[in-house]
Scaffold this motif. Structure first.
Motif, PDB file in Angstrom:
ATOM      1  N   TYR A   1      11.713   1.859  52.448  1.00  0.00           N
ATOM      2  CA  TYR A   1      12.904   1.028  52.277  1.00  0.00           C
ATOM      3  C   TYR A   1      13.491   1.222  50.881  1.00  0.00           C
ATOM      4  O   TYR A   1      14.707   1.400  50.716  1.00  0.00           O
ATOM      5  CB  TYR A   1      12.509  -0.427  52.506  1.00  0.00           C
ATOM      6  N   VAL A   2      12.630   1.209  49.870  1.00  0.00           N
ATOM      7  CA  VAL A   2      13.090   1.413  48.491  1.00  0.00           C
ATOM      8  C   VAL A   2      13.659   2.812  48.326  1.00  0.00           C
ATOM      9  O   VAL A   2      14.680   3.010  47.646  1.00  0.00           O
ATOM     10  CB  VAL A   2      11.930   1.149  47.511  1.00  0.00           C
ATOM     11  N   ASP A   3      13.045   3.809  48.958  1.00  0.00           N
ATOM     12  CA  ASP A   3      13.584   5.170  48.899  1.00  0.00           C
ATOM     13  C   ASP A   3      14.999   5.217  49.469  1.00  0.00           C
ATOM     14  O   ASP A   3      15.882   5.869  48.909  1.00  0.00           O
ATOM     15  CB  ASP A   3      12.681   6.135  49.666  1.00  0.00           C
ATOM     16  N   GLY A   4      15.212   4.533  50.583  1.00  0.00           N
ATOM     17  CA  GLY A   4      16.544   4.506  51.173  1.00  0.00           C
ATOM     18  C   GLY A   4      17.543   3.780  50.297  1.00  0.00           C
ATOM     19  O   GLY A   4      18.701   4.208  50.144  1.00  0.00           O
ATOM     20  N   LEU A   5      17.115   2.678  49.701  1.00  0.00           N
ATOM     21  CA  LEU A   5      17.987   1.931  48.794  1.00  0.00           C
ATOM     22  C   LEU A   5      18.361   2.792  47.597  1.00  0.00           C
ATOM     23  O   LEU A   5      19.521   2.827  47.163  1.00  0.00           O
ATOM     24  CB  LEU A   5      17.264   0.659  48.357  1.00  0.00           C
ATOM     25  N   ASN A   6      17.385   3.515  47.055  1.00  0.00           N
ATOM     26  CA  ASN A   6      17.676   4.394  45.922  1.00  0.00           C
ATOM     27  C   ASN A   6      18.569   5.559  46.324  1.00  0.00           C
ATOM     28  O   ASN A   6      19.395   6.020  45.523  1.00  0.00           O
ATOM     29  CB  ASN A   6      16.374   4.911  45.318  1.00  0.00           C
ATOM     30  N   ALA A   7      18.392   6.068  47.529  1.00  0.00           N
ATOM     31  CA  ALA A   7      19.255   7.152  47.986  1.00  0.00           C
ATOM     32  C   ALA A   7      20.711   6.703  48.003  1.00  0.00           C
ATOM     33  O   ALA A   7      21.609   7.421  47.550  1.00  0.00           O
ATOM     34  CB  ALA A   7      18.829   7.611  49.380  1.00  0.00           C
ATOM     35  N   TYR A   8      20.951   5.504  48.510  1.00  0.00           N
ATOM     36  CA  TYR A   8      22.336   5.011  48.500  1.00  0.00           C
ATOM     37  C   TYR A   8      22.802   4.754  47.070  1.00  0.00           C
ATOM     38  O   TYR A   8      23.957   5.043  46.718  1.00  0.00           O
ATOM     39  CB  TYR A   8      22.481   3.737  49.324  1.00  0.00           C
ATOM     40  N   ARG A   9      21.932   4.218  46.241  1.00  0.00           N
ATOM     41  CA  ARG A   9      22.274   3.954  44.844  1.00  0.00           C
ATOM     42  C   ARG A   9      22.793   5.218  44.159  1.00  0.00           C
ATOM     43  O   ARG A   9      23.851   5.200  43.505  1.00  0.00           O
ATOM     44  CB  ARG A   9      21.040   3.420  44.107  1.00  0.00           C
ATOM     45  N   VAL A  10      22.091   6.328  44.331  1.00  0.00           N
ATOM     46  CA  VAL A  10      22.473   7.588  43.693  1.00  0.00           C
ATOM     47  C   VAL A  10      23.773   8.119  44.285  1.00  0.00           C
ATOM     48  O   VAL A  10      24.684   8.541  43.558  1.00  0.00           O
ATOM     49  CB  VAL A  10      21.343   8.621  43.838  1.00  0.00           C
ATOM     50  N   LYS A  11      23.886   8.071  45.600  1.00  0.00           N
ATOM     51  CA  LYS A  11      25.102   8.588  46.235  1.00  0.00           C
ATOM     52  C   LYS A  11      26.327   7.763  45.844  1.00  0.00           C
ATOM     53  O   LYS A  11      27.411   8.304  45.590  1.00  0.00           O
ATOM     54  CB  LYS A  11      24.932   8.592  47.751  1.00  0.00           C
ATOM     55  N   ALA A  12      26.169   6.466  45.838  1.00  0.00           N
ATOM     56  CA  ALA A  12      27.294   5.606  45.488  1.00  0.00           C
ATOM     57  C   ALA A  12      27.717   5.828  44.041  1.00  0.00           C
ATOM     58  O   ALA A  12      28.908   5.828  43.721  1.00  0.00           O
ATOM     59  CB  ALA A  12      26.922   4.147  45.714  1.00  0.00           C
ATOM     60  N   LYS A  13      26.751   6.017  43.159  1.00  0.00           N
ATOM     61  CA  LYS A  13      27.076   6.268  41.755  1.00  0.00           C
ATOM     62  C   LYS A  13      27.778   7.614  41.603  1.00  0.00           C
ATOM     63  O   LYS A  13      28.838   7.713  40.964  1.00  0.00           O
ATOM     64  CB  LYS A  13      25.791   6.236  40.934  1.00  0.00           C
ATOM     65  N   ASN A  14      27.223   8.653  42.203  1.00  0.00           N
ATOM     66  CA  ASN A  14      27.834   9.972  42.090  1.00  0.00           C
ATOM     67  C   ASN A  14      29.190  10.028  42.779  1.00  0.00           C
ATOM     68  O   ASN A  14      30.107  10.712  42.313  1.00  0.00           O
ATOM     69  CB  ASN A  14      26.909  11.036  42.682  1.00  0.00           C
ATOM     70  N   GLY A  15      29.309   9.322  43.875  1.00  0.00           N
ATOM     71  CA  GLY A  15      30.564   9.334  44.626  1.00  0.00           C
ATOM     72  C   GLY A  15      31.586   8.331  44.135  1.00  0.00           C
ATOM     73  O   GLY A  15      32.712   8.286  44.630  1.00  0.00           O
ATOM     74  N   ARG A  16      31.199   7.495  43.173  1.00  0.00           N
ATOM     75  CA  ARG A  16      32.089   6.494  42.582  1.00  0.00           C
ATOM     76  C   ARG A  16      32.583   5.473  43.603  1.00  0.00           C
ATOM     77  O   ARG A  16      33.728   5.021  43.539  1.00  0.00           O
ATOM     78  CB  ARG A  16      33.289   7.162  41.901  1.00  0.00           C
ATOM     79  N   TYR A  17      31.734   5.085  44.509  1.00  0.00           N
ATOM     80  CA  TYR A  17      32.087   3.983  45.401  1.00  0.00           C
ATOM     81  C   TYR A  17      31.039   2.871  45.314  1.00  0.00           C
ATOM     82  O   TYR A  17      30.825   2.124  46.257  1.00  0.00           O
ATOM     83  CB  TYR A  17      32.271   4.463  46.847  1.00  0.00           C
ATOM     84  N   PHE A  18      30.419   2.755  44.156  1.00  0.00           N
ATOM     85  CA  PHE A  18      29.450   1.694  43.898  1.00  0.00           C
ATOM     86  C   PHE A  18      30.190   0.360  43.732  1.00  0.00           C
ATOM     87  O   PHE A  18      31.412   0.326  43.495  1.00  0.00           O
ATOM     88  CB  PHE A  18      28.655   2.014  42.639  1.00  0.00           C
ATOM     89  N   PRO A  19      29.478  -0.761  43.828  1.00  0.00           N
ATOM     90  CA  PRO A  19      30.129  -2.070  43.656  1.00  0.00           C
ATOM     91  C   PRO A  19      30.821  -2.198  42.293  1.00  0.00           C
ATOM     92  O   PRO A  19      30.275  -1.803  41.258  1.00  0.00           O
ATOM     93  CB  PRO A  19      28.964  -3.068  43.785  1.00  0.00           C
ATOM     94  N   GLY A  20      32.025  -2.776  42.321  1.00  0.00           N
ATOM     95  CA  GLY A  20      32.822  -2.869  41.107  1.00  0.00           C
ATOM     96  C   GLY A  20      32.242  -3.778  40.055  1.00  0.00           C
ATOM     97  O   GLY A  20      32.624  -3.690  38.871  1.00  0.00           O
ATOM     98  N   GLU A  21      31.320  -4.650  40.422  1.00  0.00           N
ATOM     99  CA  GLU A  21      30.706  -5.534  39.438  1.00  0.00           C
ATOM    100  C   GLU A  21      29.953  -4.760  38.363  1.00  0.00           C
ATOM    101  O   GLU A  21      29.774  -5.261  37.247  1.00  0.00           O
ATOM    102  CB  GLU A  21      29.766  -6.518  40.128  1.00  0.00           C
ATOM    103  N   TYR A  22      29.514  -3.530  38.678  1.00  0.00           N
ATOM    104  CA  TYR A  22      28.819  -2.741  37.660  1.00  0.00           C
ATOM    105  C   TYR A  22      29.774  -2.350  36.527  1.00  0.00           C
ATOM    106  O   TYR A  22      29.354  -2.209  35.373  1.00  0.00           O
ATOM    107  CB  TYR A  22      28.195  -1.498  38.288  1.00  0.00           C
TER     108      TYR A  22
END
Length: 945
Positions: free
Chosen positions: A232-253
């Motif tokens: 589960y953590v691996d999947g969460l981290n996978a999305y974390r990296v993709k969202a950061k690289n793709g610039r579609y991460f939550p705007g609160e960051y």
């Protein structure tokens, strides 16, 4: 397509912010795939509900928003896709329930069938080759299907990132006591750290040890649970990296300064399995704990003894404590007894403080700069966020989420009827957790299908490797907070390890005859201003002392000797042990009937009431790590920190002890019906804390469901109507107003103003004592004057009824234990304003018993003293009329003074549910209704053979 699959560009802060598309290839280095159970079979994902399962979770499945979406929402009022599309149907039930039929349930609930029909598929994402995440068009709920177990759990983590990445990050920092360093130094954020971290002040080693404990003691299931958590953590981290690289991460960051909007420089910290332990401690602390507060109980007992003398004072206090009130509504109502945590005939080891000696332990030190509360106790702050610049000035989260007394927070309800009393001959359940209203919601919906897993429902964001409340192939389950006493307070005698005379400030204590140093735990936090938080730069240090008997909460003297009062919770150091029980509930090869359901629930250590239904049975089981206490120890009061009074077989290394066997936990199968709204569980099962007396909000459900059951032919719609009617009913108006009116009407009411008010109250009571609109969207109650008078009258009449006889000091001590009222418009109490949940804690039962005694009516478990008019009817009537006159004179602007959400005097808005923003997206207020946040309606027509 979902917004995450689209490349967008928008201007913000004068610069372009690129927002990328969601990639589907698996990330390298995501982690090796561990051993797998057998592959999924066709039978694994079979659905036996045949369209008769429904659910709802406002505001919507999507809890992430890019910076562009946050700004568009703030400037233009737009909402991201699926951010609030379940709010409308949820809101509509409060007005639409009277005409509800089974055919119309889909107007107010979503279809909770397994899978997504071909014509309803909105998107399909493959974060790995062995898992797909399919989202439906209507609500965007993730349906995760894996061909391997690792892939299934990886997909669950990836979907959690898609829907709740910012929220999960917030809560892991709350769990670690690091919110201000993460989200800024606003007072509300400081308050959260100061109120929660002392309950679970874990070091990283402590968190790692809990992971290893599950592996070491949980057998194959424990090992698999930790593998699932890692996936589960691996999947969460996978999305974390993709969202950061793709610039579609939550705007609160961006708004909190974690990532630069122009350069994309910055980081979303990787998640670890130990984060899940910290996060689980937050969830368990909110909803699954019980007990504690023994020092405050002792102080109120001392005030009662001071007022009445030891003998009568103890009787008076016990009558308000109501440990085993015979008039309290019970979930198991067949008379079966389950003794637990009762008052011993002659208590041993009680450690009452010397009067005036108690001091609360200091928490905050070395405060520099920033916003200052000027108080040693945890700070509080307003509940609503400001828009745009400074949108988090008041804190990321409402401080009352963890305000003192939040351990009492119960919430959630359940209504189940046996098939013997339904139209179909199959059981029916309407149930769900009442977890409050947040944007995004603390819970998230998901379906999990993979080897050894087949379930759909909700999980708390960040710990969603399994469905925690929901349905399997041919069964469904839910829970309400039970709150039984699993926390005790010990008085440890202080000493000086190097010799010398101890004082209340000493940091050594006697443990089994040896003077040992306390362990000092610290958390240092520093912050600087960000786009979202204009609080000046600052820092401070939190400090707690830990002993083998728990965390120091107070210092005092007992028999003139200095002591530290320490709090010991049975689930401390075991925040995630319950994962094995949830694993079982998700496993179709394990849960096949009521008996196996109860066995699964036995593995859940938090204090919950669990309910089960399939096509044949309904069942109930109360879970919790209930410690076996030493003989004749009174769990309601502090106990001496000596070996003779420890929990049986207590081992401080992992905080383990003997626990009451499963057979002694309240439980039942196929009772005619069950209701639960955080009420008393069963006969002789002593409740933790004050408030389970003759009137409880559980009565609103019990009376209605009992009537339905006696009439027979219950349907999904009729049981939902019963829940919905209770959800808009004023408990005081239905259960206590009749006695109030009898006292007032014992003589003619001659004052025209009071006579009019009495007539309005009578008309409102006759109409059902509801707080409902004249029509959907009218924002006007059908009986507005009666509701206003009751809201103004109740606190006045309680004070007038009880305070003169008790005296100020005792009255203040008892109201500190239990607030007198929790009306929907009240801004105080465990839930605060606009929270939906209401009428859980109040003096309704005390008033009801007292008034019946004055009227000469029978009372079981009566108060030890009669207060209204000192027991004289005419004097009691005078008190009620005097306070009623004061209430009538109060204008609406005083009764409903207004806040950030409402204008003063707006009665409807004062009651209304307002989703508390945990991020940049907010939602409109909706009609008050006192019902589960996530709710299922279930009727299985068949069962696996």
């Amino acid at each position: 397509m979902r917004r995450r699959d689209v490349r967008l560009r928008t201007l913000t802060a004068g610069a372009a912010l690129a927002l990328g598309a969601c990639l589907v290839a698996p990330l390298p280095g995501a982690g090796a795939t561990p051993r797998e159970p057998a592959a999924e079979t066709a039978e694994q994902s079979a659905d036996y509900c045949e369209g008769r399962c429904a659910d709802i979770l406002p505001p919507g499945a999507n809890g992430n928003a890019t910076l562009a979406e946050i700004l568009a929402h703030r400037l233009l009022g737009t909402q991201p896709a699926h951010a609030n599309d379940q709010l409308g149907p949820y809101d509509a039930l409060s007005s639409g329930y009277p005409s509800l039929t089974d055919d119309r349930l889909t107007d107010f609930f979503g279809d909770a069938s397994f899978g997504v029909p071909d014509g309803q598929i909105a998107s399909v994402t493959k974060p790995r080759d062995d898992v797909t995440i399919t989202r439906d068009k209507k609500y965007g709920i993730p349906h995760i299907k894996g061909t391997t177990r690792y892939g299934t759990e990886f997909g669950a983590g990836f979907a959690a990132g898609q829907d709740r990445l910012w929220l999960i990050d917030l809560f892991r920092h709350i769990g670690r006591g690091q919110l201000t360093s993460f989200a800024g130094g606003a007072l509300a954020n400081q308050g959260l750290e100061q109120q929660f971290w002392p309950q679970a002040p874990y070091t990283e080693k402590d968190l790692e040890k809990q992971v290893e404990y599950i592996r070491a003691t949980g057998g194959e299931r424990g090992e698999r649970a930790m593998e699932d958590a890692q996936a589960y953590v691996d999947g969460l981290n996978a999305y974390r990296v993709k969202a950061k690289n793709g610039r579609y991460f939550p705007g609160e960051y961006v708004l909190t300064g974690k990532i630069d909007a122009i350069t994309n420089i910055g980081e979303i910290e990787p998640f670890k399995v130990t984060d899940m332990i910290a996060l689980a401690s937050v969830v368990g602390g909110l909803f699954g704990n019980g007990g504690g507060g023994e020092v405050e109980s002792a102080l109120s007992l001392l005030k009662s003894q001071e007022k009445y003398g030891v003998e009568k004072g103890t009787k008076v206090w016990e009558s308000f404590r109501a440990r085993n009130d015979p008039e309290a509504v019970q979930t198991v109502h067949d008379g079966t007894s389950f003794p637990y945590a009762g008052k011993p005939e002659k208590a041993r080891g009680t450690a009452m403080p010397d009067p005036g000696s108690v001091e609360r332990e200091q928490l905050v030190y070395d405060r520099e700069g920033g916003a200052k509360s000027g108080a040693k106790d945890p700070v509080r702050a307003p509940k609503k966020l400001k828009p745009l610049q400074g949108m988090y000035d008041k804190g990321v989260l409402p401080s009352d989420l963890f305000r003192p007394g939040s351990h009492k927070k119960g919430m959630s309800n359940a209504l189940l009827v046996s098939g013997k009393h339904t139209a179909s001959g199959h059981p029916i359940a309407v149930f769900g957790p009442q977890t409050g209203y947040f944007a995004p919601q603390l819970l998230m919906q998901q379906e999990l299908q993979g080897p050894g897993i087949s379930a759909r429902g909700v999980s708390f964001a960040g710990v969603g490797m399994y469905v925690q409340l929901g349905r399997g192939q041919d069964y469904a389950w839910s829970a309400t907070s039970a709150g039984q006493d699993i926390t005790d307070t010990y008085a440890v005698e202080l000493c000086e390890p190097g010799g010398g005379t101890p004082t209340k400030q000493s940091t050594g204590y006697l443990y089994r005859g040896t003077c040992k140093p306390m362990e000092k735990l610290e958390r240092k936090n520093a912050w600087k201003p960000t786009l979202a938080d204009s609080t000046a730069a600052g820092s401070y240090r939190m400090q707690v002392w830990r002993t083998k008997y728990g965390i120091v909460t107070h210092r005092a003297t007992v028999d003139a000797k200095p002591v530290a009062y320490v709090s010991l919770r049975s689930t401390y150091r075991h925040e995630a042990d319950s994962i094995i029980g949830f694993q079982m509930l998700n496993d179709p090869s394990y849960v096949r009937d009521a008996a196996t359901f109860k066995k699964a629930a036995q593995h859940i250590s938090y204090a919950f009431n669990w309910f089960y239904t399939d096509s044949r049975d309904i069942a109930y089981y109360n879970s919790g790590a209930n410690p076996e206490r030493a003989d004749s120890v009174d769990p309601a009061l502090p106990v001496k920190g000596q070996q003779a009074y420890e929990w049986r077989d207590f081992d401080p290394e992992n905080n383990t002890s003997a626990q009451t066997p499963p057979a002694e936990h309240p439980q039942s199968v196929n009772q005619d019906y069950y209701i639960s709204w955080n009420n008393k569980q069963a006969k002789d099962f002593s409740t933790a804390g004050f408030g389970h007396s003759a009137v409880h909000r559980g009565d609103l459900l019990d009376g209605r469901v009992k009537k339905l059951t006696e009439a027979g032919g219950v349907t999904r719609a009729s049981l939902t109507r019963a829940m919905s009617e209770a959800a808009v009913t004023d408990l005081r108006g239905e259960q206590v107003l009749p006695e109030l009116l009898k006292v007032v009407r014992s003589k003619p009411v001659t004052d025209p103003r009071l006579a009019k008010a009495v007539e309005q109250l009578e008309a409102w009571r006759k109409a059902g004592a509801q707080r409902n609109q004249t029509a959907a969207g009218s924002r006007t109650y059908a009986h507005p004057d009666a509701v206003r008078v009751m809201d103004a009258w109740w606190p006045l009449l309680i004070e007038g009824e009880f305070k003169p006889g008790m005296g100020k000091e005792l009255y203040d001590a008892l109201t500190a234990q239990l607030s007198t009222d929790e009306a929907p418009s009240a801004g105080h109490g465990p839930t605060g304003a606009h929270a939906g949940s209401a009428f859980q804690y109040g003096w309704w039962g005390y008033a009801d018993k007292d008034l019946r005694k004055v009227l000469g009516q029978p009372v079981k478990g009566e108060l030890a003293h009669t207060y209204c008019g000192d027991g004289k009817l005419d004097a009691c009537r005078d008190t009620l009329l005097t306070t009623l006159a004061q209430a009538v004179a109060k204008p609406a602007t005083e009764v409903y003074p207004g806040d950030d959400a409402c204008e003063a005097g707006d009665q409807w808005c004062a009651d209304a549910i307002v989703h508390r923003a945990l991020g940049g997206i907010t939602h409109k207020p909706v009609q008050w209704q006192n019902r589960p946040t996530y709710q299922q309606i279930v009727e299985f027509p068949r069962h696996r053979e």
